[in-house]
Design a protein around this motif. Structure first.
Motif, short mmCIF file in Angstrom:
data_model
loop_
_atom_site.label_atom_id
_atom_site.label_comp_id
_atom_site.label_asym_id
_atom_site.label_seq_id
_atom_site.Cartn_x
_atom_site.Cartn_y
_atom_site.Cartn_z
N GLY A 23 -32.51 -28.19 -31.55
CA GLY A 23 -31.75 -27.16 -32.24
C GLY A 23 -31.86 -27.35 -33.73
O GLY A 23 -32.61 -28.22 -34.22
N LEU A 24 -31.10 -26.58 -34.47
CA LEU A 24 -31.09 -26.68 -35.93
C LEU A 24 -30.02 -27.68 -36.33
O LEU A 24 -28.82 -27.43 -36.14
CB LEU A 24 -30.82 -25.31 -36.56
N SER A 25 -30.43 -28.81 -36.88
CA SER A 25 -29.49 -29.86 -37.26
C SER A 25 -28.68 -29.42 -38.49
O SER A 25 -29.24 -29.08 -39.52
CB SER A 25 -30.25 -31.14 -37.59
N LYS A 26 -27.36 -29.46 -38.34
CA LYS A 26 -26.48 -29.17 -39.47
C LYS A 26 -26.58 -30.28 -40.51
O LYS A 26 -26.45 -30.03 -41.70
CB LYS A 26 -25.04 -29.04 -38.99
N THR A 27 -26.81 -31.50 -40.06
CA THR A 27 -26.89 -32.65 -40.96
C THR A 27 -28.15 -32.59 -41.82
O THR A 27 -28.09 -32.77 -43.02
CB THR A 27 -26.88 -33.96 -40.15
N LEU A 28 -29.30 -32.35 -41.19
CA LEU A 28 -30.57 -32.36 -41.90
C LEU A 28 -30.99 -30.99 -42.42
O LEU A 28 -31.82 -30.89 -43.31
CB LEU A 28 -31.68 -32.91 -40.99
N GLY A 29 -30.43 -29.93 -41.83
CA GLY A 29 -30.77 -28.58 -42.25
C GLY A 29 -32.13 -28.09 -41.78
O GLY A 29 -32.68 -27.15 -42.35
N ILE A 30 -32.67 -28.70 -40.75
CA ILE A 30 -33.98 -28.33 -40.20
C ILE A 30 -33.93 -28.40 -38.68
O ILE A 30 -33.04 -29.03 -38.11
CB ILE A 30 -35.10 -29.28 -40.71
N PRO A 31 -34.90 -27.77 -38.01
CA PRO A 31 -34.98 -27.93 -36.55
C PRO A 31 -35.36 -29.37 -36.19
O PRO A 31 -36.21 -29.98 -36.86
CB PRO A 31 -36.11 -26.98 -36.14
N VAL A 32 -34.71 -29.89 -35.17
CA VAL A 32 -34.97 -31.26 -34.72
C VAL A 32 -34.99 -31.26 -33.20
O VAL A 32 -34.23 -30.53 -32.56
CB VAL A 32 -33.89 -32.25 -35.23
N MET A 33 -35.86 -32.07 -32.64
CA MET A 33 -35.92 -32.26 -31.19
C MET A 33 -35.87 -33.77 -30.92
O MET A 33 -36.66 -34.53 -31.49
CB MET A 33 -37.22 -31.67 -30.62
N VAL A 34 -34.91 -34.18 -30.09
CA VAL A 34 -34.74 -35.60 -29.77
C VAL A 34 -34.88 -35.76 -28.26
O VAL A 34 -34.23 -35.04 -27.48
CB VAL A 34 -33.36 -36.12 -30.23
#
Length: 129
Positions: free
Chosen positions: A73-84
């Motif tokens: 999803g779109l990380s609120k912390t980093l401000g970018i899409p992230v997949m973990v």
């Protein structure tokens, strides 16, 4: 977490991290819950199967134990899409994100580690609370 390595491919950064401690399904679900709270419009996949959105992030703990869980999803912390991606019973986590100078200045080991490690370290700590 300890950065094992990072590589760039077609505009994406693929990184692998070694967890400090071993994990079980409960820890995987805790990590998933943390990401559900951090991501806008999160998607959760368990063993490649897309799950229906959770009404409550705590509902992730109702998922039966399986091999792996991927949350994106779109990380609120980093401000970018992230997949973990977490793998049950394995001390490895994969993190994928766009190659963006706004977030990561460089993919060399030291720079990438300094810029992304605080995020993944916080995730790991919350997996054990």
């Amino acid at each position: 977490m300890l950065l094992i390595g990072v590589k760039e491919n077609e505009g994406w950064l693929y990184s692998r991290w070694q967890l400090t401690w071993g994990i079980g399904w409960g820890n995987v679900c805790k990590g998933g819950r943390v990401l559900l709270n951090d991501f806008d419009n999160p998607e959760v996949y368990v063993d490649g199967e897309k799950l229906e959105p959770f009404a409550d992030p705590e509902d992730i703990f109702k998922e039966p134990e399986r091999g792996n869980m991927m949350v994106r999803g779109l990380s609120k912390t980093l401000g970018i899409p992230v997949m973990v991606t977490f793998t049950n019973q394995v001390k490895l986590v994969s993190v994928t994100m766009p190659a963006s100078k706004e977030v990561v200045e460089s993919t060399d080991y030291e720079t990438f580690n300094k810029e992304i490690a605080p995020y993944v370290d916080s995730l790991e700590i919350m997996m054990f609370q």
